[in-house]
Structures are given as C-alpha cells and as structure tokens.
Design an enzyme around this catalytic site. Sequence first.
Site, mmCIF file in Angstrom:
data_model
loop_
_atom_site.group_PDB
_atom_site.id
_atom_site.type_symbol
_atom_site.label_atom_id
_atom_site.label_comp_id
_atom_site.label_asym_id
_atom_site.label_seq_id
_atom_site.Cartn_x
_atom_site.Cartn_y
_atom_site.Cartn_z
ATOM 1 C CG ASP A 211 -2.147 -1.331 0.826
ATOM 2 O OD1 ASP A 211 -2.132 -1.614 0.000
ATOM 3 O OD2 ASP A 211 -1.879 -1.457 2.323
ATOM 4 C CE LYS A 243 -8.318 -5.929 3.648
ATOM 5 N NZ LYS A 243 -8.516 -6.148 2.214
ATOM 6 C CB SER A 248 -4.907 -1.221 7.945
ATOM 7 O OG SER A 248 -4.278 -1.762 8.404
ATOM 8 C CB CYS A 249 -3.468 -4.360 3.715
ATOM 9 S SG CYS A 249 -4.498 -6.326 4.093
ATOM 10 C CE LYS A 250 -4.368 2.905 2.137
ATOM 11 N NZ LYS A 250 -3.634 4.118 1.028
#
Length: 336
Positions: A211, A243, A248-250
């Site tokens: 990210d 999530k 928080s990885c997009k």
Amino acid sequence: MLGKVALEEAFALPRLHEKTRWWAGLFAVNPDKHAAEMNDLTDIRIKYMDKYGVGYTILSYTAPGVQDVWDAKEAQSLAVEINDYVAGAIKGHPDRFGAFVTLSMHDPDEAAAELRRCVTRYGFKGALVNDTQRAGPDGDDMIFYDGPEWDVFWSTVTELDVPFYLHPRNPTGSQHDKLWAKRKWLIGPPLSFAHGVSLHVLGMVTNGVFDRHPGLQVVLGHLGEHIPFDMWRINHWFEDVKKPLGLSCKKTIREYFRDNLWITTSGHFSTTTLQFCMAEVGADRILFSIDYPFECFEDACVWYDGVPLNLDDKRKMGRDNAKRLFKLPAFKDSEA
C-alpha cells in the site's frame, strides 16, 4: 521452446567451497557434483542452456548466503564481494547472463545504497534476498522487512524500477530446534522453505508494504510458496473476518497478486499445479525458472516444453513476462 528465461539460478564464491559443499549435503544426493556446478558461473551453464533451450539466465547467490551472517559489517563486506565477483564473471556474456544484487539486510539505508550501486553501475536486474536476515549468534534474532523502518529500502527498489525476489532460507536457532530438529526431512523444499517465505510476504501484505509502495514488484519461487493454493481461504479471512476487526491493507490478496506479486516454476515441475496457478494467479504473473543446481535443467525444461498449453501462454511464462519485468536486452532466441 527456445529462448526460455531462468531466474532462480544459484552460484557461490569459489573460496567458500567447503561451506558450499556442506550446504549441498543438506539437499543434494551428490554434493561434489552440486558444489562444482554451484561454483561454475558460465561454462557448464551455457552448455546446459544451449542443450535445453534457455536463452538467458539471471544468477543469484545461493541460500542462506549473506542472510546467515549475523555480524552486520561482515555481511555487508561479503555482499559487496559477491556483487563485484559476479559482475566480473558474466561481463563477457551480456546476451546470456544477468544477475540479482546480493544484499546484507541488517540496515535498510545500507541495503538501499548497495542496490543502487549495483543496478546503476553493473546493470543488475533486481535483488534476491534469502528471507529473513540473521542478526544474532544464536539464530533467534531474525530481521523481517515488512515494517515502516524499511520504507527507505522499498522506495529505492521502486525508484530503480527493479523486482525483488524473496527466496527461502533454512530455519535457525530455537525455531529450528523446536519445530524442525526432530522433523529434519521437512526442512527445505518439502515444507520449511514455503513456511518461512509465505509468512514473510503475507506480513508485507498485512503490514501495508504494498500500500505504501504500490509499484513494488516481488517475485516468489516454487509456484508461490503454497499461497496460491490457499488464495480463497486467505481472501475469505482477510475480507470477511480480519478487516472488520481492524486489518488495514487496502486491497484483496488477489489484487496484490495482480498488481505486485509474481510466481515462478522454480523447483516445481507439475503440469496440474501449474494449470491450477494459471487459474488462480494468471499466466501474466507466472515466470519459468529452474532452481539450478538444486534442480536440473532436463527436469525443468523437458517438462515445460511438453506442457500442453496454448503457444501464447507458453511464450508469456517461458520468456515474454520476464523480458518485460526485467527489461532484458536481446539474448539468444529472444524472438524465437
């Protein structure tokens, strides 16, 4: 198929012959033959390449290599020696060989500087690092590269626009003693290699490395170190469970494989498995490789040449994806 590109192909420093033979003894039936092939950079390899239709090879220093050197100054000195050595050894064969930068991963700024030196001075095609960096004499202090302190290094990788190959290494310290010592036959290709690399690269995903550096390209050998086979399950738990709890990885894991991750056929010559990975990852993100001298040219090349694939996919994975990713010059049979 002519003009195949191989890019997980190991060498060693001749002065470390005894260490090379020791390492070979862990994996090779014939350690002497293995060590001799490991110490040769061009002569034996070119004969194999010509016989089995490999046009270009990207060389990398053998595992565990510099990642097993816990003293930071010693590790950096060895990395520089290796890079200068391989640059000189392949200088006369620009249409057959390239190299990956060997790095000490004790310090991100130092690693970034050595990467820049070798890419700009020698034209190296990227870097190959053998999983975590050993940082203490007992083998328990291992450095991962998935924290924000490594952003300066990843920024340099993306600025130079070269790939990073995350290669396995052997377990050490209490990890070895507790998990693997009584299960020694599982060390290496049967299990431990994939165990270590999959942990590391999924750490990079979940800790936001891709990210923060969306252009970063990371290569995984051995058809993805088991990750493609768990793709649905990983995606389900990341998206539906983790999530909502704060991960928080997009992107989704599938999107990271689409945008940032590549896999190679190194040491994994199974038609059924390759076809599965093509379905999960796609032919555009798969690269042919051998894993020589741990594996042999004949097994890899005869298998790949005989895989029942359409010609477009075979050329993509065998040659064209690598030409594009590594920006390769013209080489033998590069347009065959």
